[in-house]
Design a protein around this motif. Structure first.
Motif, short mmCIF file in Angstrom:
data_model
loop_
_atom_site.label_atom_id
_atom_site.label_comp_id
_atom_site.label_asym_id
_atom_site.label_seq_id
_atom_site.Cartn_x
_atom_site.Cartn_y
_atom_site.Cartn_z
N ASP A 46 -4.42 13.47 0.08
CA ASP A 46 -5.23 13.39 -1.14
C ASP A 46 -4.35 13.17 -2.36
OD1 ASP A 46 -7.61 13.68 0.20
OD2 ASP A 46 -7.72 15.85 -0.09
N ASP A 47 -3.21 13.87 -2.40
CA ASP A 47 -2.27 13.68 -3.52
C ASP A 47 -1.76 12.25 -3.56
OD1 ASP A 47 -2.45 16.37 -4.25
OD2 ASP A 47 -0.81 16.95 -2.92
N ILE A 48 -1.43 11.72 -2.39
CA ILE A 48 -0.91 10.35 -2.29
C ILE A 48 -1.97 9.34 -2.73
CG2 ILE A 48 -0.11 8.59 -0.68
CD1 ILE A 48 1.18 10.92 0.94
N ASP A 49 -3.23 9.56 -2.30
CA ASP A 49 -4.31 8.66 -2.69
C ASP A 49 -4.52 8.67 -4.20
OD1 ASP A 49 -4.81 7.77 -0.14
OD2 ASP A 49 -6.38 9.25 0.27
N LYS A 50 -4.40 9.83 -4.81
CA LYS A 50 -4.55 9.92 -6.27
C LYS A 50 -3.45 9.13 -6.97
CE LYS A 50 -6.81 14.46 -6.30
NZ LYS A 50 -6.64 15.93 -6.63
N TYR A 51 -2.23 9.22 -6.44
CA TYR A 51 -1.12 8.48 -7.01
C TYR A 51 -1.36 6.97 -6.92
CZ TYR A 51 3.55 6.45 -7.43
OH TYR A 51 4.62 5.68 -7.81
N LEU A 52 -1.85 6.52 -5.76
CA LEU A 52 -2.03 5.08 -5.53
C LEU A 52 -3.22 4.53 -6.31
CD1 LEU A 52 -1.36 4.97 -1.67
CD2 LEU A 52 0.17 4.19 -3.50
N ASN A 53 -4.21 5.38 -6.57
CA ASN A 53 -5.42 4.90 -7.23
C ASN A 53 -5.40 5.20 -8.74
OD1 ASN A 53 -6.51 4.01 -4.80
ND2 ASN A 53 -7.30 6.05 -4.32
N LYS B 40 0.82 -1.21 0.00
CA LYS B 40 0.00 0.00 0.00
C LYS B 40 0.85 1.27 0.00
CE LYS B 40 -3.80 -2.25 2.55
NZ LYS B 40 -3.23 -3.60 2.47
N LEU B 41 2.15 1.12 -0.18
CA LEU B 41 3.06 2.27 -0.13
C LEU B 41 3.12 3.01 -1.46
CD1 LEU B 41 6.14 0.88 1.82
CD2 LEU B 41 4.53 2.60 2.62
N MET B 42 3.51 4.27 -1.37
CA MET B 42 3.79 5.06 -2.56
C MET B 42 5.24 4.81 -2.93
SD MET B 42 3.32 9.17 -3.09
CE MET B 42 3.85 9.98 -4.60
N VAL B 43 5.46 3.90 -3.86
CA VAL B 43 6.81 3.50 -4.28
C VAL B 43 7.21 4.34 -5.49
CG1 VAL B 43 8.22 1.61 -5.13
CG2 VAL B 43 6.46 1.16 -3.41
N THR B 44 8.35 5.03 -5.37
CA THR B 44 8.69 6.04 -6.38
C THR B 44 10.11 5.96 -6.91
OG1 THR B 44 9.34 7.56 -4.60
CG2 THR B 44 7.06 7.70 -5.39
N ARG B 45 10.95 5.11 -6.37
CA ARG B 45 12.37 5.11 -6.77
C ARG B 45 12.52 4.85 -8.26
NH1 ARG B 45 16.27 1.08 -7.32
NH2 ARG B 45 18.42 1.86 -7.17
N HIS B 46 11.76 3.91 -8.79
CA HIS B 46 11.88 3.59 -10.21
C HIS B 46 11.45 4.75 -11.09
CE1 HIS B 46 7.77 2.90 -9.06
NE2 HIS B 46 7.38 2.56 -10.27
N LEU B 47 10.46 5.53 -10.63
CA LEU B 47 10.00 6.68 -11.40
C LEU B 47 11.05 7.78 -11.42
CD1 LEU B 47 6.30 6.87 -10.15
CD2 LEU B 47 7.18 5.75 -12.20
N LYS B 48 11.66 8.00 -10.27
CA LYS B 48 12.71 9.02 -10.18
C LYS B 48 13.90 8.66 -11.07
CE LYS B 48 12.92 12.07 -7.45
NZ LYS B 48 12.58 13.50 -7.49
#
Length: 325
Positions: free
Chosen positions: A318-325, A122-130
């Motif tokens: 809210d920003d995080i939820d948008k990213y996850l969904n 359920k985490l916001m995983v971002t390393r690959h995007l960066k």
């Protein structure tokens, strides 16, 4: 401290207070306060004497306690996540150069032990995007990676070996480990979150210690987040006996011999008697509530949101939820 099974510094300190007339401990400081509807207790172990007395390594242990109501109210869940993020930020130093690795410890096939893997999902995983699409992601986003390494019985590899290998490759500035814990109080099961900055020994809650994950073994700061999801059978029996004794004492005359006898019972002697009666097999059992499936789903979301907020200070929930969904 060897007579009780608990991963919570709060309970270790409580146990000392119960056994001694003077609850103050040289080398241990305690601060308590309420944030929204969450009771927060900050236990600081300052020196070797504090380590020896409560059996916890020198460092900070922050405990959040809440009620069952949280699981059935969306606003209450968000409040706990926000409090968790606030307390986590006190022990985590984040800047635009930070890379974080979140490790979900535990066995995803066993519900009470699946907290870690559930949180990482359920985490916001971002390393690959960066790394691969930096132009499509905001500059304020912190690189976050996550793994759920499983347990020795599933992989044949020590968890510490897997995590060390990933740390050496990814080179994070911070590791956050999530694991299921054990409590000595049934009322704290699934209603408590502990944050510690001294690392963690996977499996310690059920007496199955593996190699520790800490700054000494990994070379970077390690934050541990845990929830007690089980109590052992002896603890459950002890709590039941305590309730019976309290009821009997409330109905007895304070100047009677029966009251004096009940009041003089020693906790250590009672615990030893319970373990002898239960026998070796039953005394090693651990117990979890019947609604554990729902609880793990809810509390893993609470913890994941708390970590997401703390690691991504530039974003709102809210920003995080948008990213996850």
């Amino acid at each position: 401290m060897n007579n009780i099974r608990t991963d919570l510094a709060l309970e270790a300190r409580e146990y000392y207070s119960e056994q001694n007339e003077n609850p103050e401990i040289d080398g241990v400081e305690v601060e308590e306060y309420v944030d929204k509807q969450v009771m927060v207790t900050h236990v600081k172990v300052l020196n070797e004497n504090g380590e020896k007395v409560i059996g916890k390594s020198k460092g900070d242990y922050i405990t959040l306690e809440f009620t069952d109501f949280v699981y059935y109210d969306a606003d209450a869940k968000e409040d706990v996540s926000q409090t968790l993020a606030k307390e986590l930020s006190k022990v985590v130093k984040i800047n635009d150069k930070t890379t974080a690795l979140v490790v979900g410890l535990g066995n995803w096939n066993i519900t009470p032990d699946a907290l870690g893997p559930q949180v990482t999902s359920k985490l916001m995983v971002t390393r690959h995007l960066k790394e691969y699409v930096p132009d499509s992601i905001d500059e304020g986003i912190i690189p976050v990676a996550a793994i759920a390494p499983g347990v020795l019985g599933l992989t044949g590899v020590e968890t510490s070996e897997i995590v060390k290998g990933v740390v050496d490759r990814v080179k994070p500035n911070l590791v956050i480990c999530i694991d299921a814990l054990a409590s000595r109080r049934t009322q704290r099961v699934n209603k408590t979150i502990q944050i510690g900055n001294t690392g963690i020994a996977p499996g310690a809650g059920i007496g199955n210690n593996r190699n520790a994950l800490n700054e000494e073994s990994l070379g970077v700061p390690v934050i541990a987040i845990g929830v007690p999801t089980v109590v052992d059978a002896a603890t459950l029996a002890s709590d039941t006996i305590d309730l019976v004794l309290e009821d009997l004492m409330s109905e007895s005359k304070k100047d009677s011999k029966f009251y004096d006898m009940l009041n003089s019972l020693d906790r250590d002697e009672k615990d030893l008697l319970i373990k002898q009666v239960l026998g070796q097999k039953m005394s090693s059992m651990v117990v979890t509530p019947k609604d554990i499936d729902m609880v793990i789903e809810c509390i893993s979301k609470i913890i994941a949101n708390g970590i997401n907020i703390a690691l991504q200070p530039a974003l709102t929930l809210d920003d995080i939820d948008k990213y996850l969904n």
